[in-house]
Design an enzyme around this catalytic site. Sequence first.
Site, mmCIF file in Angstrom:
data_model
loop_
_atom_site.group_PDB
_atom_site.id
_atom_site.type_symbol
_atom_site.label_atom_id
_atom_site.label_comp_id
_atom_site.label_asym_id
_atom_site.label_seq_id
_atom_site.Cartn_x
_atom_site.Cartn_y
_atom_site.Cartn_z
ATOM 1 N N GLY A 114 -0.077 21.733 11.913
ATOM 2 C CA GLY A 114 -0.984 22.825 11.523
ATOM 3 C C GLY A 114 -2.047 23.056 12.590
ATOM 4 O O GLY A 114 -2.420 24.198 12.882
ATOM 5 N N LYS A 119 18.346 19.265 13.610
ATOM 6 C CA LYS A 119 17.061 18.537 13.615
ATOM 7 C C LYS A 119 17.129 17.356 12.640
ATOM 8 O O LYS A 119 16.610 16.274 12.925
ATOM 9 C CB LYS A 119 15.938 19.513 13.235
ATOM 10 C CG LYS A 119 14.535 18.917 13.249
ATOM 11 C CD LYS A 119 13.947 18.871 14.634
ATOM 12 C CE LYS A 119 12.713 17.990 14.762
ATOM 13 N NZ LYS A 119 11.515 18.536 14.177
ATOM 14 N N GLY A 158 -2.933 19.351 9.896
ATOM 15 C CA GLY A 158 -2.767 18.052 10.535
ATOM 16 C C GLY A 158 -2.293 18.293 11.954
ATOM 17 O O GLY A 158 -2.802 19.192 12.651
ATOM 18 N N ALA A 159 -1.297 17.503 12.387
ATOM 19 C CA ALA A 159 -0.790 17.629 13.760
ATOM 20 C C ALA A 159 -0.171 19.006 13.989
ATOM 21 O O ALA A 159 -0.597 19.768 14.867
ATOM 22 C CB ALA A 159 0.223 16.511 14.015
HETATM 23 N N1 LIG Z 1 3.905 15.628 14.093
HETATM 24 C C1 LIG Z 1 4.984 16.013 14.727
HETATM 25 O O1 LIG Z 1 5.144 15.709 15.929
HETATM 26 C C2 LIG Z 1 6.034 16.858 14.042
HETATM 27 C C3 LIG Z 1 7.031 17.414 14.845
HETATM 28 C C4 LIG Z 1 7.995 18.238 14.248
HETATM 29 C C5 LIG Z 1 7.958 18.468 12.872
HETATM 30 N N2 LIG Z 1 6.986 17.894 12.100
HETATM 31 C C6 LIG Z 1 6.998 18.203 10.660
HETATM 32 O O2 LIG Z 1 5.920 19.098 10.395
HETATM 33 C C7 LIG Z 1 5.422 18.894 9.066
HETATM 34 C C8 LIG Z 1 3.921 18.577 9.137
HETATM 35 O O3 LIG Z 1 3.794 17.315 9.797
HETATM 36 P P1 LIG Z 1 2.448 16.793 10.482
HETATM 37 O O4 LIG Z 1 2.850 15.710 11.410
HETATM 38 O O5 LIG Z 1 1.654 17.928 10.977
HETATM 39 O O6 LIG Z 1 1.725 16.146 9.210
HETATM 40 P P2 LIG Z 1 0.188 15.663 9.098
HETATM 41 O O7 LIG Z 1 -0.392 15.432 10.439
HETATM 42 O O8 LIG Z 1 0.195 14.556 8.085
HETATM 43 O O9 LIG Z 1 -0.542 16.935 8.482
HETATM 44 C C9 LIG Z 1 -0.327 17.404 7.192
HETATM 45 C C10 LIG Z 1 -1.639 17.980 6.717
HETATM 46 O O10 LIG Z 1 -1.432 18.591 5.444
HETATM 47 C C11 LIG Z 1 -2.610 18.388 4.727
HETATM 48 N N3 LIG Z 1 -2.422 18.642 3.297
HETATM 49 C C12 LIG Z 1 -1.701 17.936 2.400
HETATM 50 N N4 LIG Z 1 -1.803 18.495 1.178
HETATM 51 C C13 LIG Z 1 -2.617 19.570 1.315
HETATM 52 C C14 LIG Z 1 -3.105 20.543 0.421
HETATM 53 N N5 LIG Z 1 -2.792 20.512 -0.893
HETATM 54 N N6 LIG Z 1 -3.942 21.506 0.887
HETATM 55 C C15 LIG Z 1 -4.284 21.547 2.191
HETATM 56 N N7 LIG Z 1 -3.848 20.655 3.102
HETATM 57 C C16 LIG Z 1 -3.015 19.675 2.661
HETATM 58 C C17 LIG Z 1 -2.999 16.964 5.031
HETATM 59 O O11 LIG Z 1 -4.342 16.785 4.681
HETATM 60 P P3 LIG Z 1 -5.134 15.387 4.791
HETATM 61 O O12 LIG Z 1 -5.644 15.377 6.206
HETATM 62 O O13 LIG Z 1 -6.192 15.556 3.766
HETATM 63 O O14 LIG Z 1 -4.145 14.305 4.492
HETATM 64 C C18 LIG Z 1 -2.735 16.933 6.538
HETATM 65 O O15 LIG Z 1 -3.881 17.336 7.261
HETATM 66 C C19 LIG Z 1 6.259 17.743 8.488
HETATM 67 O O16 LIG Z 1 7.344 18.243 7.744
HETATM 68 C C20 LIG Z 1 6.773 17.024 9.741
HETATM 69 O O17 LIG Z 1 7.960 16.305 9.507
HETATM 70 C C21 LIG Z 1 6.026 17.097 12.663
#
Ligand SMILES: NC(=O)c1ccc[n+]([C@@H]2O[C@H](COP(=O)([O-])OP(=O)(O)OC[C@H]3O[C@@H](n4cnc5c(N)ncnc54)[C@H](OP(=O)(O)O)[C@@H]3O)[C@@H](O)[C@H]2O)c1
Length: 293
Positions: free
Chosen positions: A13, A175, A10-11
């Site tokens: 990754g 955090k 996602g974001a």
């Molecule tokens: N975004 C930010 O700015 C940010 C900043 C700091 C920390 N974080 C933290 O980083 C972590 C990730 O956040 P994010 O924002 O990147 O989340 P996100 O954009 O929702 O991405 C998560 C990804 O994981 C995938 N996923 C879920 N289950 C899966 C599985 N079984 N196999 C393969 N892929 C799978 C989802 O797939 P689908 O596309 O199919 O749903 C989605 O693409 C979280 O803990 C968040 O709190 C985020």
Amino acid sequence: MARVAVVGVGAIGGVLAALLETAGRHEITLCTRRALEELTVKTPEGVVRVRARNLTDAARAEAVDWVLVATKTYDAAGAGAWLRGLAADGAPVAVVQNGVEHRERFAPYVAAERIVPVVIDCPVERQPDGTVVQRGVARMKVEAGPLGREFAELFRGSGAEVELTADFKTAAWRKLCINAPGALNALTMKPAGVLQDAALGRVALEMVRECAAVGRAEGARLDDTVAEQVLDGYRAQPRDSINSMLADRLAGRPMEIDARNGVIVRLGEKHGIETPLNRMAAAVLEQGIGNRE
Ligand SMILES: NC(=O)c1ccc[n+]([C@@H]2O[C@H](COP(=O)([O-])OP(=O)(O)OC[C@H]3O[C@@H](n4cnc5c(N)ncnc54)[C@H](OP(=O)(O)O)[C@@H]3O)[C@@H](O)[C@H]2O)c1
């Protein structure tokens, strides 16, 4: 060169994959639930197209040298299913997620000493067409030690800032102090500007103080002005800035309620510390007002 798998693209990754691509010497595997035609990441330095193998079936995953997990915290079981194959030869697993329970979350799937907890700060979002837009530097904190050094080495030359810390616990709780009042944005369904309100600002301060009290009981070193620092940080953000909890709620997705507020309540109970505001935020959000029947 290392064989590196990213689980959850996602974001975060997406950013991790782009950084590995920029480092220029790794064999990257992207593990996703749905097939990924391509991965394009718009970074502050330019557009990165990630060249990688894409897997959608955990049963077909083969052993790699490093695994980076970047799913949401509530998808740990799904992410864990990938680890049987990817970490079959003992690969370290970096858990790049929010919260303070990185090891506990993945203990059912991988030996504790192979889990590398990582805290990341990076303003990034995934757009509906799958493009990832990264708006600032990716800053990561990882536990100092041999695996922390190896993790940092993966990103050498990528532009990421990776800090090795001897006190990861404090980094993770700090955090969490920032994340805890983010529930107020999800509750009000309003972006960062809502915390300019005096009454809501006082609630945010108390939520952080509850978090800090529990964090200190757990051994984190958090100074007395952490709440004021966090609120100042929120108030300095652009008024329309949307945190991930609010974004998830608006999109009708699950929210990381337990990892961001529930954990404060659970660990508070362990130490006999009252956490009424985080308790209410978690309980009300668990009902998913507005996005569930
Ligand atoms: N975004 C930010 O700015 C940010 C900043 C700091 C920390 N974080 C933290 O980083 C972590 C990730 O956040 P994010 O924002 O990147 O989340 P996100 O954009 O929702 O991405 C998560 C990804 O994981 C995938 N996923 C879920 N289950 C899966 C599985 N079984 N196999 C393969 N892929 C799978 C989802 O797939 P689908 O596309 O199919 O749903 C989605 O693409 C979280 O803990 C968040 O709190 C985020």
